[in-house]
Scaffold this active site. Sequence first.
Site, mmCIF file in Angstrom:
data_model
loop_
_atom_site.group_PDB
_atom_site.id
_atom_site.type_symbol
_atom_site.label_atom_id
_atom_site.label_comp_id
_atom_site.label_asym_id
_atom_site.label_seq_id
_atom_site.Cartn_x
_atom_site.Cartn_y
_atom_site.Cartn_z
ATOM 1 N N TRP A 104 0.982 -1.195 0.027
ATOM 2 C CA TRP A 104 -0.208 0.129 -0.038
ATOM 3 C C TRP A 104 0.862 1.277 -0.143
ATOM 4 O O TRP A 104 0.631 2.320 -0.893
ATOM 5 C CB TRP A 104 -0.396 0.231 1.020
ATOM 6 N N HIS A 105 1.926 1.142 0.723
ATOM 7 C CA HIS A 105 3.208 2.482 0.704
ATOM 8 C C HIS A 105 3.618 2.205 -0.837
ATOM 9 O O HIS A 105 3.855 3.860 -0.889
ATOM 10 C CB HIS A 105 4.527 2.078 1.918
ATOM 11 N N GLY A 106 3.744 1.670 -1.900
ATOM 12 C CA GLY A 106 5.001 2.469 -3.197
ATOM 13 C C GLY A 106 5.740 0.477 -3.154
ATOM 14 O O GLY A 106 5.289 -0.669 -2.222
#
Length: 500
Positions: free
Chosen positions: A361-363
């Site tokens: 979700w962060h990258g």
Amino acid sequence: MDPDALFFPLANALGASVDQIKILSCLLIAYPLGSLFTRIPSSQPNLKHTFNIFISVFFLIPVLNLHWGILHLLGSILGTYFIAANIRGPSMPWIVFVFVMGHLTVNFVHVFDGITVDIEVPQMILTTKLTSFAWNVHDGRKQEEDLDKWQLHKRVTRYPTLLEFLGFSFYFPGVLIGPPLDYASYISLIDESLFKSAELTKPMRRAIPDGRKRVAYRKMLMGLVFLGFFAALTPSYNFTTTLTPWFAKQSLLYRIAVFQFYGFVERCKFYTVWTLAEGASILTGLGFSGFGPSGESHWEGAANIKILEIELPSNFKVLLDSWNINTNVWLREYVYKRVTPKGRKPGFRSTLITCFTSASWHGIAIGYYLTFIPGGFVTYLSRKCRASFRPLVTPPPGAPSTWAKRIYDFLGTFICILLLNFVTAPFRLLTLANTMQAWSRLGWYGWWIVGFGVFFFNAGGSEYLQSLQKEQRHVVDVKRPHSLSPNVVMTLETAVEERS
């Protein structure tokens, strides 16, 4: 005249990018707009939805120049709206999850038709809202007896109109950096049922309780203070300093000590934006959490961080529960619990899947995975210590604290701080090479702690500590006054277990 020219002087003064200054400006503008939002009567909900949409579009297009980015947001919103409406079955929430997470991942790698995308953070916030909405709709189609308390409270039983859904998706104080909110909370804000559910201790002139402005502007001041810390300290004190020749020349103990201060400075950036966003949300009425004994209103429901619990945590669970609170709720309720088979308790597998989801979700940078996957092991060890060590040092209810308990609490806080900064450094360093270099200059201390803990508990440590707990309970049983009835004994034993 270039509109960005208005932001250049402030960006240069603070050592920040123009985009960062624009986001801060939007958060500050949201404060007077929040007060204006509350002037719209609950009898005109469509006007409130339209207000949210209009302000968010203003932030995204004229201010941030995200013309293509807003199309990406609309793509995820409309896709989710029609998938959730037309697919009825247990697969629907997973289809929405794959759809919006896949779209987010595509934007992370910047390959959508060759267009560079700068909408990642708003899309991350939107992803949590859309996936939670899909699960809430799914729960609304199930029998009440099949739902837990959280699911029953958050379920969606009436499918929203498109305008309602767009207003929810574009709730303006949180559209850029959060905090995200679920659909039930949004609707309770729009129709003001959020305030009607509270027990009033005195009559009010308006549906929205007094006191929110005082709390909100205090949050704004706090956010600006952390902004000052970040602007003044981050050029010299940050995780990337570990890569410099100067850092390598210092003694190991000094490196580890100053590294903890770097972690605080890095977190000041998040304290700034999340505190500012919380204050703006409170001004719209979001976050109301009831009244105190003297009739004062409390506004804790929009908090995304608890700073004192992060900087001085009593244990790792408290730390995790206090950081990015709303995202952690999303991970717990819509990932951790949902990947666990019905009738079984979540285990290490559920923890790793949740950590992997959080990293994705962060990258796509390897640094995110180097933060969240080791974080899963730290969470595992935290639970083991809480179940194995804590009962041995916790005094009975009503008894004074002991030196053993104080030492346990001090070591718990100390080790939590050490591990927090160690495992979050890759989040800033991003690459494998930078992370390995930084960790090596820190003597790999975090991995030594984690490795020793995993070895201890899996090499007989858990069984040994459980045997000590049994011996301790036996001693208590022998010393317990015989005049106590069996019911009282059971009550005391239950209290001790719950406390530990």
